[in-house]
Design a protein around this motif. Structure first.
Motif, PDB file in Angstrom:
ATOM      1  N   SER A  48       0.836  -1.212   0.000  1.00 55.45           N
ATOM      2  CA  SER A  48       0.000   0.000   0.000  1.00 55.45           C
ATOM      3  C   SER A  48       0.864   1.252   0.000  1.00 55.45           C
ATOM      4  O   SER A  48       1.970   1.243  -0.543  1.00 55.45           O
ATOM      5  CB  SER A  48      -1.008  -0.024   1.155  1.00 55.45           C
ATOM      6  N   CYS A  49       0.365   2.329   0.614  1.00 50.04           N
ATOM      7  CA  CYS A  49       0.963   3.660   0.417  1.00 50.04           C
ATOM      8  C   CYS A  49       2.471   3.714   0.689  1.00 50.04           C
ATOM      9  O   CYS A  49       3.196   4.442   0.012  1.00 50.04           O
ATOM     10  CB  CYS A  49       0.232   4.711   1.239  1.00 50.04           C
ATOM     11  N   CYS A  50       2.962   2.989   1.684  1.00 49.85           N
ATOM     12  CA  CYS A  50       4.408   3.035   1.962  1.00 49.85           C
ATOM     13  C   CYS A  50       5.213   2.561   0.751  1.00 49.85           C
ATOM     14  O   CYS A  50       6.378   2.926   0.591  1.00 49.85           O
ATOM     15  CB  CYS A  50       4.756   2.183   3.179  1.00 49.85           C
ATOM     16  N   GLY A  86       3.999  -1.400   3.890  1.00 48.78           N
ATOM     17  CA  GLY A  86       2.541  -1.320   3.807  1.00 48.78           C
ATOM     18  C   GLY A  86       1.828  -2.238   4.772  1.00 48.78           C
ATOM     19  O   GLY A  86       2.433  -2.991   5.537  1.00 48.78           O
ATOM     20  N   THR A  87       0.523  -2.183   4.679  1.00 48.92           N
ATOM     21  CA  THR A  87      -0.344  -2.957   5.567  1.00 48.92           C
ATOM     22  C   THR A  87      -0.288  -4.433   5.187  1.00 48.92           C
ATOM     23  O   THR A  87      -0.372  -4.772   4.012  1.00 48.92           O
ATOM     24  CB  THR A  87      -1.803  -2.468   5.390  1.00 48.92           C
ATOM     25  N   GLY A 113       7.563   1.706   7.805  1.00 46.76           N
ATOM     26  CA  GLY A 113       6.331   2.402   8.136  1.00 46.76           C
ATOM     27  C   GLY A 113       5.560   1.771   9.289  1.00 46.76           C
ATOM     28  O   GLY A 113       5.842   0.648   9.733  1.00 46.76           O
ATOM     29  N   ALA A 114       4.575   2.534   9.758  1.00 48.41           N
ATOM     30  CA  ALA A 114       3.819   2.137  10.952  1.00 48.41           C
ATOM     31  C   ALA A 114       3.043   0.840  10.746  1.00 48.41           C
ATOM     32  O   ALA A 114       2.968   0.003  11.639  1.00 48.41           O
ATOM     33  CB  ALA A 114       2.872   3.265  11.343  1.00 48.41           C
ATOM     34  N   CYS A 115       2.472   0.648   9.558  1.00 49.67           N
ATOM     35  CA  CYS A 115       1.652  -0.554   9.336  1.00 49.67           C
ATOM     36  C   CYS A 115       2.488  -1.823   9.441  1.00 49.67           C
ATOM     37  O   CYS A 115       2.115  -2.771  10.125  1.00 49.67           O
ATOM     38  CB  CYS A 115       0.977  -0.496   7.965  1.00 49.67           C
ATOM     39  N   PHE A 122      -4.522   0.717  11.682  1.00 51.42           N
ATOM     40  CA  PHE A 122      -5.514  -0.340  11.414  1.00 51.42           C
ATOM     41  C   PHE A 122      -5.537  -1.368  12.538  1.00 51.42           C
ATOM     42  O   PHE A 122      -5.042  -2.486  12.391  1.00 51.42           O
ATOM     43  CB  PHE A 122      -5.219  -1.003  10.071  1.00 51.42           C
ATOM     44  N   GLY A 143       6.888   6.074  10.897  1.00 52.52           N
ATOM     45  CA  GLY A 143       6.283   7.067  10.004  1.00 52.52           C
ATOM     46  C   GLY A 143       5.080   6.517   9.271  1.00 52.52           C
ATOM     47  O   GLY A 143       4.962   5.312   9.064  1.00 52.52           O
ATOM     48  N   CYS A 144       4.185   7.411   8.895  1.00 57.81           N
ATOM     49  CA  CYS A 144       2.965   7.022   8.180  1.00 57.81           C
ATOM     50  C   CYS A 144       2.636   8.077   7.129  1.00 57.81           C
ATOM     51  O   CYS A 144       1.805   8.938   7.361  1.00 57.81           O
ATOM     52  CB  CYS A 144       1.810   6.858   9.152  1.00 57.81           C
ATOM     53  N   PRO A 145       3.277   8.044   5.972  1.00 60.57           N
ATOM     54  CA  PRO A 145       4.367   7.134   5.621  1.00 60.57           C
ATOM     55  C   PRO A 145       5.705   7.741   6.040  1.00 60.57           C
ATOM     56  O   PRO A 145       5.807   8.937   6.253  1.00 60.57           O
ATOM     57  CB  PRO A 145       4.279   7.101   4.085  1.00 60.57           C
TER      58      PRO A 145
HETATM   59  S1  SF4 Z   1       2.066   3.346   7.495  1.00 63.24           S
HETATM   60 FE1  SF4 Z   1       0.615   4.895   6.702  1.00 63.24          FE
HETATM   61  S2  SF4 Z   1       1.420   5.344   4.668  1.00 63.24           S
HETATM   62 FE2  SF4 Z   1       2.351   3.383   5.286  1.00 63.24          FE
HETATM   63  S3  SF4 Z   1       0.998   1.795   4.482  1.00 63.24           S
HETATM   64 FE3  SF4 Z   1       0.314   2.283   6.567  1.00 63.24          FE
HETATM   65  S4  SF4 Z   1      -1.317   3.800   6.294  1.00 63.24           S
HETATM   66 FE4  SF4 Z   1      -0.144   3.744   4.389  1.00 63.24          FE
END
Ligand code: SF4
Length: 185
Positions: A48-50, A86-87, A113-115, A122, A143-145
């Motif tokens: 995902s976003c990361c 990502g998640t 990243g945090a996920c 989440f 970080g997010c991201p």
């Molecule tokens: S940490 Fe934030 S930016 Fe990265 S995948 Fe999770 S929701 Fe997306």
């Protein structure tokens, strides 16, 4: 937006050793550590976003190739640094674990990243609350991201790890016990 530019290092330091006129002597493990750290082959496991930040990390501005990571691998058997961006859903977790187990030793893992590190925002029944629930992680990037600079910092920490760890670390009982705790042979 930060205007911090990444620093380009063209001078990888030589390992510690004995120097004299016309000769240099050092330990084999130091040379192998140096070679490993500047030839990491990353496997991006981007969901995902990361993953977009990972792409930015590879673009010409940040240029991950400066670290010797010229070759991204999408085959676990030809990669030694797993970057989970990502998640990760619980349904996907066994696939991630399979990818990890297919990678050859020595291998390193970055939770980008945090996920990947903790499930991030989440906190739900379907999302894995951190990839360290299923595989060992060497470096966590917050970080997010995270910004690409932070991913660079994470890669540099893996470089330090790979330079400093003993060649026999993977044979140590502690390492085997760690893998056992994850049910990995
Ligand atoms: S940490 Fe934030 S930016 Fe990265 S995948 Fe999770 S929701 Fe997306």
């Amino acid at each position: 937006m930060s205007d911090n530019k990444p620093v380009v290092r063209m001078d990888a330091p030589a390992p510690e050793g004995l120097e004299g006129e016309g000769f240099f002597a050092t330990k084999l493990s130091s040379v192998i550590g140096l070679a490993r750290s500047y030839s990491l082959w990353p496997l991006p496991f981007a969901t995902s976003c990361c993953g977009i930040e990972f792409m930015a990390f590879l673009n010409p501005t940040y240029d991950g190739s400066r670290f010797g990571m010229e070759r991204n691998s999408f085959s676990p058997r030809q990669a030694d640094m797993l970057m989970v961006c990502g998640t990760i859903s619980k349904k996907l977790a066994p696939i991630l674990k399979q990818v990890y187990t297919q990678m050859a030793e020595p291998k390193w893992v970055i939770a980008v990243g945090a996920c990947a590190s903790s499930g991030g925002i989440f906190d739900t029944y379907s999302v894995l609350q951190g990839i360290d629930k299923i595989i060992p992680v060497d470096v966590y990037v917050p970080g997010c991201p995270p910004r690409p600079e932070q991913i660079i910092e994470g890669v540099m920490q893996v470089q330090e790890l790979s330079q400093s760890e003993s060649l026999r670390r993977r044979d140590l009982p502690e390492y085997k016990a760690l893998l056992d705790s994850y049910g990995i042979e």
